[in-house]
Design a protein around this motif. Sequence first.
Motif, PDB file in Angstrom:
ATOM      1  N   MET A 131       0.893  -0.926  -0.244  1.00 27.52           N
ATOM      2  CA  MET A 131      -0.089   0.008   0.368  1.00 27.52           C
ATOM      3  C   MET A 131       0.704   1.560  -0.133  1.00 27.52           C
ATOM      4  O   MET A 131       1.929   1.642   0.277  1.00 27.52           O
ATOM      5  N   ARG A 132       0.750   2.176  -0.598  1.00 31.94           N
ATOM      6  CA  ARG A 132       1.775   3.536  -0.901  1.00 31.94           C
ATOM      7  C   ARG A 132       0.017   4.526  -0.618  1.00 31.94           C
ATOM      8  O   ARG A 132      -1.179   4.486  -0.289  1.00 31.94           O
ATOM      9  N   ARG A 133       1.047   5.655   0.599  1.00 40.74           N
ATOM     10  CA  ARG A 133       0.552   6.569   0.794  1.00 40.74           C
ATOM     11  C   ARG A 133       0.496   7.596   0.344  1.00 40.74           C
ATOM     12  O   ARG A 133       1.729   8.570   0.163  1.00 40.74           O
ATOM     13  N   ILE A 134      -0.329   8.919  -0.845  1.00 43.98           N
ATOM     14  CA  ILE A 134      -0.023   9.641  -1.676  1.00 43.98           C
ATOM     15  C   ILE A 134      -1.102  10.876  -0.321  1.00 43.98           C
ATOM     16  O   ILE A 134      -1.770  10.869  -0.203  1.00 43.98           O
ATOM     17  N   GLY A 135       0.408  11.852  -0.060  1.00 45.47           N
ATOM     18  CA  GLY A 135      -0.184  13.467   0.379  1.00 45.47           C
ATOM     19  C   GLY A 135      -1.078  14.505  -0.536  1.00 45.47           C
ATOM     20  O   GLY A 135      -0.178  14.618  -1.912  1.00 45.47           O
ATOM     21  N   LEU A 136      -1.929  15.025  -0.159  1.00 47.81           N
ATOM     22  CA  LEU A 136      -1.918  15.650  -0.849  1.00 47.81           C
ATOM     23  C   LEU A 136      -2.350  17.466  -0.163  1.00 47.81           C
ATOM     24  O   LEU A 136      -2.978  16.894   0.228  1.00 47.81           O
ATOM     25  N   VAL A 137      -1.907  18.366  -0.923  1.00 46.86           N
ATOM     26  CA  VAL A 137      -2.208  19.573  -0.157  1.00 46.86           C
ATOM     27  C   VAL A 137      -2.227  21.140  -1.759  1.00 46.86           C
ATOM     28  O   VAL A 137      -2.308  20.735  -2.599  1.00 46.86           O
ATOM     29  N   SER A 138      -2.871  21.353  -1.167  1.00 53.67           N
ATOM     30  CA  SER A 138      -3.653  22.509  -2.186  1.00 53.67           C
ATOM     31  C   SER A 138      -3.201  24.156  -1.303  1.00 53.67           C
ATOM     32  O   SER A 138      -3.752  23.634  -0.432  1.00 53.67           O
ATOM     33  N   ASP A 139      -2.780  24.697  -2.305  1.00 52.01           N
ATOM     34  CA  ASP A 139      -3.366  26.588  -1.626  1.00 52.01           C
ATOM     35  C   ASP A 139      -2.765  26.728  -0.124  1.00 52.01           C
ATOM     36  O   ASP A 139      -3.640  27.269   0.236  1.00 52.01           O
ATOM     37  N   THR A 140      -1.485  26.739  -0.171  1.00 52.38           N
ATOM     38  CA  THR A 140      -0.719  26.879   1.272  1.00 52.38           C
ATOM     39  C   THR A 140      -0.678  28.634   0.699  1.00 52.38           C
ATOM     40  O   THR A 140      -0.049  28.642   2.131  1.00 52.38           O
ATOM     41  N   HIS A 141       0.019  28.555  -0.129  1.00 55.49           N
ATOM     42  CA  HIS A 141      -0.382  31.240  -0.023  1.00 55.49           C
ATOM     43  C   HIS A 141       0.721  30.874   0.671  1.00 55.49           C
ATOM     44  O   HIS A 141       0.427  32.058   1.767  1.00 55.49           O
ATOM     45  N   ASP A 142       1.684  30.563   0.229  1.00 60.77           N
ATOM     46  CA  ASP A 142       2.797  30.211   1.756  1.00 60.77           C
ATOM     47  C   ASP A 142       3.145  30.911   3.067  1.00 60.77           C
ATOM     48  O   ASP A 142       4.220  30.943   3.349  1.00 60.77           O
ATOM     49  N   LEU A 143       2.013  29.347   2.957  1.00 58.72           N
ATOM     50  CA  LEU A 143       2.184  29.090   5.003  1.00 58.72           C
ATOM     51  C   LEU A 143       2.034  27.498   4.936  1.00 58.72           C
ATOM     52  O   LEU A 143       1.265  27.733   3.701  1.00 58.72           O
ATOM     53  N   LEU A 144       3.080  27.365   5.165  1.00 61.93           N
ATOM     54  CA  LEU A 144       3.322  25.984   5.278  1.00 61.93           C
ATOM     55  C   LEU A 144       2.716  25.578   6.920  1.00 61.93           C
ATOM     56  O   LEU A 144       4.115  25.362   7.566  1.00 61.93           O
ATOM     57  N   ARG A 145       1.901  24.761   7.171  1.00 62.23           N
ATOM     58  CA  ARG A 145       1.800  24.947   8.962  1.00 62.23           C
ATOM     59  C   ARG A 145       1.801  22.970   9.401  1.00 62.23           C
ATOM     60  O   ARG A 145       2.352  22.187   8.276  1.00 62.23           O
ATOM     61  N   PRO A 146       2.461  23.750  10.899  1.00 63.40           N
ATOM     62  CA  PRO A 146       3.006  22.169  10.860  1.00 63.40           C
ATOM     63  C   PRO A 146       2.043  21.499  11.274  1.00 63.40           C
ATOM     64  O   PRO A 146       2.429  19.982  10.671  1.00 63.40           O
ATOM     65  N   GLU A 147       1.028  21.090  11.431  1.00 62.46           N
ATOM     66  CA  GLU A 147      -0.114  20.663  10.834  1.00 62.46           C
ATOM     67  C   GLU A 147      -0.305  19.810   9.412  1.00 62.46           C
ATOM     68  O   GLU A 147      -0.100  18.778   9.538  1.00 62.46           O
ATOM     69  N   ALA A 148       0.194  20.309   8.527  1.00 63.15           N
ATOM     70  CA  ALA A 148       0.023  19.844   6.868  1.00 63.15           C
ATOM     71  C   ALA A 148       1.564  19.294   6.798  1.00 63.15           C
ATOM     72  O   ALA A 148       1.651  17.514   6.569  1.00 63.15           O
TER      73      ALA A 148
END
Length: 154
Positions: free
Chosen positions: A1-18
């Motif tokens: 099994m592979r886990r692919i992370g998806l994020v979008s619209d960070t707008h120059d803010l990468l939260r520690p939770e992300a």
Amino acid sequence: MRRIGLVSDTHDLLRPEALAFLRGCDHIIHGGDICGQRILDALAGVAPLTVVRGNNDRGAWAQEIPETALLELDGVRIYAIHNLAELPAGPVAAGVRVVVSGHSHRPLAQEREGVLYINPGSAGPRRFKLPISAAELLLDGGAVTPRIVELVAR
């Protein structure tokens, strides 16, 4: 099994939770509106990274980022584009199983005609009353299981 992370619209803010959510992923896809090279550098330190350019990704740092990306992971064809409204016709005919997008800041996972359309929402600054979220795809022998996660309580 592979886990692919998806994020979008960070707008120059990468939260520690992300970042915490993405740790342990086999691959990360960013759906655009990155707004800074430091975001890409941080994500690339977590897992192999595929990114597409959003409407707010401007400047020299963003010139080489494609508007779309097509990749295949564990036999699953994934197409990434920032704005779903600009999706070319025919993902089914192209053998695409998953379309990853961003732009709206609204998390969504919906299957139509055998194609999973997933928007992880915004992992950056809060917009209106929309959640701060990210998503993952679990790939297992051709099966695709999506999950959207709210990262920050409202």
